[in-house]
Write an enzyme that holds these catalytic residues in place. Structure first.
Site, PDB file in Angstrom:
ATOM      1  N   LYS A  53       0.126 -37.273  58.581  1.00 11.54           N
ATOM      2  CA  LYS A  53       1.284 -37.518  57.720  1.00 11.54           C
ATOM      3  C   LYS A  53       1.945 -38.840  58.115  1.00 11.54           C
ATOM      4  O   LYS A  53       2.094 -39.137  59.309  1.00 11.54           O
ATOM      5  CB  LYS A  53       2.262 -36.347  57.856  1.00 11.54           C
ATOM      6  CG  LYS A  53       3.472 -36.402  56.951  1.00 11.54           C
ATOM      7  CD  LYS A  53       4.331 -35.156  57.149  1.00 11.54           C
ATOM      8  CE  LYS A  53       5.589 -35.164  56.315  1.00 11.54           C
ATOM      9  NZ  LYS A  53       6.413 -33.952  56.549  1.00 11.54           N
ATOM     10  N   SER A 133       7.704 -31.501  52.652  1.00  9.63           N
ATOM     11  CA  SER A 133       7.425 -32.915  52.547  1.00  9.63           C
ATOM     12  C   SER A 133       5.997 -33.297  52.950  1.00  9.63           C
ATOM     13  O   SER A 133       5.563 -34.411  52.697  1.00  9.63           O
ATOM     14  CB  SER A 133       8.418 -33.697  53.428  1.00  9.63           C
ATOM     15  OG  SER A 133       8.276 -33.343  54.804  1.00  9.63           O
ATOM     16  N   SER A 157       8.566 -27.694  55.317  1.00  8.18           N
ATOM     17  CA  SER A 157       7.758 -28.852  54.931  1.00  8.18           C
ATOM     18  C   SER A 157       6.287 -28.762  55.297  1.00  8.18           C
ATOM     19  O   SER A 157       5.487 -29.593  54.865  1.00  8.18           O
ATOM     20  CB  SER A 157       8.353 -30.132  55.516  1.00  8.18           C
ATOM     21  OG  SER A 157       9.496 -30.509  54.786  1.00  8.18           O
TER      22      SER A 157
END
Length: 474
Positions: A53, A133, A157
């Site tokens: 990420k 996210s 997330s």
């Protein structure tokens, strides 16, 4: 690795899951192949590609958090968890798209959108949200671009994108994985975690990432819980004799999800679990939700400014106030769809010595931990279960996300572990089953989740994409 590159080239234009590819992917893969040929296998994941990420530092790519303000943020360093993955023989393919600033900029954002990466899309239905996210991480695994990815979570997330994209996500106990080298939101709740198509690969990835870090204060509390091989808990009989508490207060937000959840309870019982039904988390007291928000607003300003000060070059001159000014100066690119009211509220906080913050932190963490621990103790339970999330909603950049229900907040605010496993489909959209319990209970959660996965076999890749060509037994 070549397959990951090929699939990124073929599919990323539609899915926006990958922000950047590492320049040396094939060289990394060649080195791992050479090591394998020489009889050296660093871990069970040796040679497998993984996406990171893009709020986690890698030495060869900028770490942007999805923001144009950090587009040139070349730190030249690996976060400790990335170093661990390299040592375990994984191939770092590149960076995954995310909700910009890990979805902590606006109260009506569209999950999976960042100025750097664009709008990530759910591979089961590209008109629908990938949640966030850790959106790009989940999308890439679900579509079969890579078999493994790393996400981060403050509250939902990892769990939400894993659930709505139909994969496995593990949010570990805070402190089990070093948070250094990760763009922060909240030191009391932030953690990285593995995302994979199967519980086996998620557990193996957790083993590779978990390690002490004397420079991460949360790691000190985890002493005694490192050096576990989480593969040892991949037991097909992992539900046998376990008392499983059904948290009905976190269900009931969608009849299709409830149907899938009730089927999941039958599967758990089939695996030998003793089902203890009709449990409820305590109701939030007045002002609790605002207190929970305040914790994040106070910690974000402090933690982000502290992190930015460690960055080299121009990025190291930034702070939250300058980021607010940057967004205003680049409003057409950064704020065309939604604003930065979360940034503004965080900037207005007065520091971690504030009585408002200290009272909120104590209330939120103790209430959340007691809510979970009291249920476990009162009913003699090993694990709690509930639906992970609503099915994916339509992407709406104008109005933002639509939330119906989630199981993330209690374990997130308690800093406790949480696993989601696919439990079926609602109108063709994946939904997940959540397993959670007290701190450091990853072994029992992994055992239960793995046994459920083997019994239920509810996961399937999106029809338009390939899925990664690995069987869970490999």
């Amino acid at each position: 690795a070549q397959l990951a590159l090929t699939r990124t080239s073929q599919w990323n234009g539609d899915l926006n899951a990958v922000i950047a590819l590492a320049p040396d992917v094939l060289e990394q893969a060649s080195m791992r192949d050479k090591e394998r040929a020489e009889g050296r296998q660093r871990s069970p994941l040796h040679g497998l590609p993984v996406l990171i990420k893009d709020n986690i530092e890698t030495l060869d790519l900028p770490t942007t958090a999805g923001s144009l303000a950090l587009a040139d943020n070349h730190t030249g360093r690996d976060a400790p968890l990335v170093s661990r993955l390299r040592e375990a023989g994984l191939v770092i393919v590149g960076k995954a798209n995310l909700s910009e600033w890990a979805n902590f900029r606006s109260e009506r954002s569209s999950s999976g959108w960042s100025a750097v990466g664009g709008q990530a899309r759910n591979p089961h239905d590209p008109t629908r949200s990938p949640c966030g996210s850790s959106s790009g991480s989940a999308v890439a695994v679900a579509a079969g671009i890579v078999p493994l990815a790393v996400g981060t979570e403050t509250n939902g997330s990892i769990i939400c994108p894993a659930s709505v994209n139909g994969i496995v996500g593990i949010k570990p106990t805070v402190g089990l994985i070093s948070r250094r080298g990760i763009v922060p939101i909240s030191h009391s709740q932030d953690t990285a975690g593995p995302m994979a198509a199967t519980v086996q690969h998620a557990a193996q990835l957790l083993t590779a990432m978990a390690a002490p870090d004397p420079r991460d204060p949360a790691s000190v509390a985890a002493e005694g819980y490192f050096d576990r091989d989480y593969s040892a808990f991949l037991n097909g009989s992992g539900l046998q004799g376990k008392r499983v508490g059904v948290v009905r207060s976190l269900a009931g937000f969608h009849e299709g999800v409830d149907d899938a959840f009730n089927q999941a309870l039958e599967d758990l019982a089939k695996g030998g679990a003793e089902i203890v039904d009709d449990l409820a988390m305590p109701d939030y007291p007045d002002g609790f939700q605002q207190a929970a928000y305040d914790v994040l607003l106070y910690e974000f300003k402090h933690d982000l400014n502290q992190y930015l000060a460690t960055l080299p070059g121009a990025s190291g001159q930034l702070d939250l106030a300058k980021l607010i000014a940057f967004n205003r100066a680049h409003a057409q690119a950064e704020m065309n769809w939604f604003q930065q009211e979360v940034f503004l509220k965080s900037q207005a906080t007065e520091g971690l010595q504030s009585p408002t913050y200290l009272a909120a932190l104590e209330q939120v963490s103790s209430f959340s931990r007691n809510g979970i621990d009291d249920l476990l103790e009162k009913h003699g339970l090993d694990v709690l279960v509930s639906p992970s999330n609503t099915p994916a909603w339509m992407i709406d950049l104008v109005v933002g996300d639509r939330w119906l229900g989630s199981s993330s907040s209690y374990p997130a605010r308690a800093a406790y572990p949480h696993i989601t496993v696919p439990m079926g489909f609602v109108h063709g959209l994946p939904v997940g089953l959540s397993f959670y319990a007290t701190a450091w209970s990853e072994p029992v959660l992994i055992a239960a989740a793995y046994a459920y996965e083997q019994i239920s076999r509810r996961a399937r890749p999106p029809a338009a994409y390939g899925g990664w060509p690995l069987e869970p037994s490999e």
